[in-house]
Design an enzyme around this catalytic site. Structure first.
Site, short mmCIF file in Angstrom:
data_model
loop_
_atom_site.label_atom_id
_atom_site.label_comp_id
_atom_site.label_asym_id
_atom_site.label_seq_id
_atom_site.Cartn_x
_atom_site.Cartn_y
_atom_site.Cartn_z
N SER A 1 0.97 -1.31 -0.31
CA SER A 1 -0.06 0.16 -0.04
C SER A 1 0.71 1.20 -0.10
O SER A 1 0.65 2.18 -0.60
CB SER A 1 -1.15 -0.24 1.14
OG SER A 1 -0.44 0.33 2.41
N MET B 1 10.58 -7.42 4.79
CA MET B 1 10.48 -8.34 5.83
C MET B 1 11.91 -8.95 5.90
O MET B 1 12.06 -9.76 6.56
CB MET B 1 9.49 -9.19 6.00
CG MET B 1 7.94 -8.55 6.13
SD MET B 1 7.87 -7.25 7.23
CE MET B 1 7.76 -8.36 8.71
N ILE C 1 16.09 -8.15 6.81
CA ILE C 1 16.98 -7.01 7.60
C ILE C 1 18.33 -6.98 6.42
O ILE C 1 18.88 -8.06 6.08
CB ILE C 1 17.52 -7.32 8.81
CG1 ILE C 1 16.42 -7.31 9.75
CG2 ILE C 1 18.59 -6.62 9.37
CD1 ILE C 1 16.41 -7.80 11.17
N HIS D 1 7.99 3.03 9.69
CA HIS D 1 7.46 1.98 10.67
C HIS D 1 6.35 2.74 11.43
O HIS D 1 6.31 3.81 11.71
CB HIS D 1 8.81 2.08 11.69
CG HIS D 1 8.57 1.09 12.81
ND1 HIS D 1 8.66 -0.32 12.57
CD2 HIS D 1 8.12 1.22 14.16
CE1 HIS D 1 8.44 -0.77 13.53
NE2 HIS D 1 8.15 0.09 14.81
N ASP E 1 15.57 -0.29 13.10
CA ASP E 1 14.42 0.77 13.56
C ASP E 1 15.22 1.77 14.44
O ASP E 1 14.55 2.36 15.11
CB ASP E 1 13.07 0.14 13.99
CG ASP E 1 12.20 -0.66 13.20
OD1 ASP E 1 12.28 -0.56 12.03
OD2 ASP E 1 11.73 -1.41 13.60
N GLU F 1 0.47 7.14 7.44
CA GLU F 1 1.85 6.85 6.59
C GLU F 1 1.84 7.07 5.17
O GLU F 1 2.79 7.75 4.67
CB GLU F 1 1.81 5.18 6.58
CG GLU F 1 2.24 4.56 7.87
CD GLU F 1 2.39 2.98 7.94
OE1 GLU F 1 2.69 2.57 6.97
OE2 GLU F 1 2.02 2.27 8.91
#
Length: 194
Positions: free
Chosen positions: A21, A95, A97, A114, A150, A179
């Site tokens: 999205s 998803m 790192i 985030h 984060d 967001e």
């Protein structure tokens, strides 16, 4: 890394794993008259990511990375980024790192969104944890990506009030709307500072 001086349109890659999205939202913003960026590439670790349909619809180059071997996967991604002349990476529900070496290659050019008011509630299951702790506010944060989860420098944040009857789903939907407003603003902000 290509130099950014004098570039009218910044080439952006968006990394996704799911519904995308924020990806579609950034695509829509890239078509606005005064937009300073173009989305040239989408990378996904999930071949079934729903967001990939937007790549097809808008003729954006896509690359699926299987992540069976981390070193090779990142090598493939970097090769694709170079080929497409990417200058900024936007993580949007990605998803995986990224390694320290990968981040070094794009230092100060990788941003993430985030769903919490960082530095609070890093990681996953953010809305559940916020509600379990009876917080009055949550929100969303766009930040630079560094080697800690984060934990990069904050670019923009938006505070969102929590209501008594909020479930994690209700809160998630309300924060997602913010967001979609915040991410393009943050991208515009960092482009104007380049």
């Amino acid at each position: 890394m290509p130099k950014l001086t004098g570039i009218k349109n910044i080439n952006v890659a968006v990394f996704i794993s799911g519904t995308g999205s924020n990806f579609i939202n950034l695509i829509e913003h890239s078509f606005k008259k005064k937009s300073k960026f173009k989305i040239k590439l989408v990378i996904s670790n999930n071949p079934k990511a729903k967001g990939l349909k937007y790549a097809k619809k808008y003729k954006i180059k896509k690359k699926i990375i299987n992540y069976k071997n981390l070193k090779n996967s990142e090598k493939d991604i970097l090769s694709e980024l170079d080929k497409t002349n990417i200058q900024i990476i936007c993580l949007a529900g990605f998803m995986k790192i990224l390694t320290v070496n990968f981040i070094k290659r794009f230092k100060g050019k990788i941003i993430n969104i985030h769903p919490s008011l960082l530095p609070k509630y890093k990681g996953l299951n953010t809305h559940e944890r916020v509600l379990d702790n009876n917080e009055n506010y949550s929100g969303c944060t766009v930040h630079y990506v560094n080697s800690k989860l984060d934990a990069g420098k904050i670019i923009l944040q938006k505070k969102v009030k929590i209501f008594k009857n909020d479930s994690s789903e209700k809160l998630s939907k309300r924060i997602l709307k913010h967001e979609h407003l915040l991410y393009p603003r943050a991208l515009k902000k960092i482009i104007s500072s380049l």
